[in-house]
Design a protein around this motif. Structure first.
Motif, PDB file in Angstrom:
ATOM      1  N   GLU A 256      51.562  66.408 126.103  1.00 31.30           N
ATOM      2  CA  GLU A 256      52.662  65.451 126.005  1.00 31.30           C
ATOM      3  C   GLU A 256      52.498  64.339 127.047  1.00 31.30           C
ATOM      4  N   VAL A 257      52.102  64.721 128.243  1.00 27.29           N
ATOM      5  CA  VAL A 257      51.860  63.730 129.297  1.00 27.29           C
ATOM      6  C   VAL A 257      50.691  62.833 128.898  1.00 27.29           C
ATOM      7  N   ARG A 258      49.682  63.413 128.308  1.00 28.55           N
ATOM      8  CA  ARG A 258      48.528  62.637 127.833  1.00 28.55           C
ATOM      9  C   ARG A 258      48.995  61.554 126.859  1.00 28.55           C
ATOM     10  N   SER A 259      49.806  61.927 125.895  1.00 30.09           N
ATOM     11  CA  SER A 259      50.318  60.957 124.918  1.00 30.09           C
ATOM     12  C   SER A 259      51.111  59.856 125.609  1.00 30.09           C
TER      13      SER A 259
ATOM     14  N   LYS B 220      43.602  68.934 135.137  1.00 31.25           N
ATOM     15  CA  LYS B 220      42.460  68.278 135.746  1.00 31.25           C
ATOM     16  C   LYS B 220      41.854  67.236 134.806  1.00 31.25           C
ATOM     17  N   GLN B 221      41.868  67.509 133.517  1.00 31.46           N
ATOM     18  CA  GLN B 221      41.346  66.540 132.564  1.00 31.46           C
ATOM     19  C   GLN B 221      42.241  65.297 132.512  1.00 31.46           C
ATOM     20  N   LEU B 222      43.552  65.497 132.650  1.00 28.64           N
ATOM     21  CA  LEU B 222      44.460  64.346 132.744  1.00 28.64           C
ATOM     22  C   LEU B 222      44.096  63.473 133.941  1.00 28.64           C
ATOM     23  N   VAL B 223      43.866  64.114 135.068  1.00 31.20           N
ATOM     24  CA  VAL B 223      43.507  63.376 136.283  1.00 31.20           C
ATOM     25  C   VAL B 223      42.223  62.577 136.036  1.00 31.20           C
ATOM     26  N   ARG B 224      41.237  63.207 135.447  1.00 31.47           N
ATOM     27  CA  ARG B 224      39.970  62.517 135.171  1.00 31.47           C
ATOM     28  C   ARG B 224      40.184  61.326 134.233  1.00 31.47           C
ATOM     29  N   ASP B 225      40.954  61.537 133.183  1.00 33.91           N
ATOM     30  CA  ASP B 225      41.090  60.536 132.127  1.00 33.91           C
ATOM     31  C   ASP B 225      42.036  59.388 132.472  1.00 33.91           C
TER      32      ASP B 225
END
Length: 119
Positions: A110-113, A8-13
């Motif tokens: 890893e997806v974030r990076s 969910k944080q990935l979606v937000r960011d």
């Protein structure tokens, strides 16, 4: 569900650079199969209605993106090697990031990076 908050944080960011989608596939830890203790009470899906009902549990956790359901022949899970879970990034219809198989290879960091490089 274990790393849903990270997802969910990935979606937000990264909603400004990516569209997110969850594909709900066959239940990996069904109550009548290989279940964990303190897990959700979800039996193996015998019909599409069962799978839709099970996916509703995820929808109620508000993943901040659309949730779709794989067909009963598991065509998406098979094509993407997504049992029990896996993260992908697609761009222009091509896979540009393929995460490891879950649960141990499911790595939102890893997806974030990867997505940070796309900003």
């Amino acid at each position: 569900m274990y790393k849903l908050d990270e997802f969910k944080q990935l979606v937000r960011d990264f909603s400004d650079v990516a569209d997110f989608l969850v594909v709900y596939v066959a239940e990996a830890h069904s109550t009548d199969g290989w279940a964990f203790t303190n897990n959700f009470n979800i039996n193996q899906h015998q019909s599409l209605e069962d799978r839709l009902s099970a996916a509703q549990v995820l929808v109620e956790k508000e993943p901040l993106c659309p949730v779709v359901v794989d067909e009963m022949n598991d065509v998406t899970a098979v094509k993407y090697g997504a049992l029990p879970e896996r993260l992908y990034v697609l761009q222009a219809g091509k896979v540009v990031y393929k995460g490891g198989m879950g649960p141990w290879g499911y790595n939102p960091l890893e997806v974030r990076s990867f997505l940070e490089k796309m900003k």
